[in-house]
Design a protein around this motif. Structure first.
Motif, short mmCIF file in Angstrom:
data_model
loop_
_atom_site.label_atom_id
_atom_site.label_comp_id
_atom_site.label_asym_id
_atom_site.label_seq_id
_atom_site.Cartn_x
_atom_site.Cartn_y
_atom_site.Cartn_z
N UNK A 1 -25.27 17.40 13.44
CA UNK A 1 -26.20 16.27 13.34
C UNK A 1 -25.49 14.94 13.56
N UNK A 2 -24.31 14.79 12.96
CA UNK A 2 -23.57 13.53 13.10
C UNK A 2 -23.14 13.28 14.54
N UNK A 3 -22.60 14.31 15.18
CA UNK A 3 -22.15 14.14 16.57
C UNK A 3 -23.34 13.82 17.47
N UNK A 4 -24.46 14.49 17.26
CA UNK A 4 -25.65 14.22 18.08
C UNK A 4 -26.13 12.79 17.87
N UNK A 5 -26.13 12.34 16.64
CA UNK A 5 -26.57 10.98 16.34
C UNK A 5 -25.64 9.94 16.97
N UNK A 6 -24.34 10.14 16.85
CA UNK A 6 -23.38 9.19 17.39
C UNK A 6 -23.43 9.18 18.92
#
Length: 163
Positions: free
Chosen positions: A16-21
């Protein structure tokens, strides 16, 4: 070693974090139409593998891989801060080629279906090399043979049979 449920939660959070960033903070023009499909993290929470797909040809895939490699430091620091772990996990990006594998398997299955249809077509037209019933069946001879065998059997005084 960590609890497997905890490892799965962290892996999902990394995804989720990588996709958001990638969607909001990375402004690299080489970054194509990317989708983060999965993330896996080792049991010691030190190494994370992020799987992604890219819409486009091999040039777009290579450009996206270069963009992700150049943004790896920023992504790692963001993930490390958000997870709150003692050590930020190292990130490795792997192109997820599931769609290509699915297409290849579908092509193989179609070829197998075509080959099966051809075999069935050939089998429908096949004829016996010899007679349809290769073994001789004489109904009249079988009945007379059984009657002859029954008359040939003699009993001995002890109850055994002899011929």
């Amino acid at each position: 070693m960590s609890d497997p449920a905890k490892v799965r939660r962290h892996a999902e959070r990394v995804r989720e974090l990588v996709a958001s960033v990638v969607r909001s903070q990375i402004k690299d023009p080489r970054l194509g139409m990317i989708t983060i499909t999965d993330a896996r993290i080792t049991a010691d929470l030190r190494d994370a593998t992020v799987f992604y797909t890219v819409l486009g040809d091999s040039v777009a895939q290579a450009d996206t891989a270069a963009a992700l490699e150049s943004a790896k430091g920023m992504l790692r620091s963001t993930v490390g801060k958000a997870l709150g772990l003692r050590h930020s996990p190292t990130l490795a990006f792997v192109l997820d080629d599931v769609q290509d594998q699915v297409k290849h398997i579908d092509d193989l299955l179609a070829a197998a279906r075509n080959a099966d249809a051809e075999v069935q077509r050939l089998a429908a037209q096949a004829k016996y090399a010899g007679e349809a019933q290769p073994y001789r069946v004489d109904d009249e001879d079988d009945e007379t043979d059984e009657a002859d065998e029954a008359s040939d059997v003699k009993e001995t005084p002890r109850g055994g049979e002899t011929r």
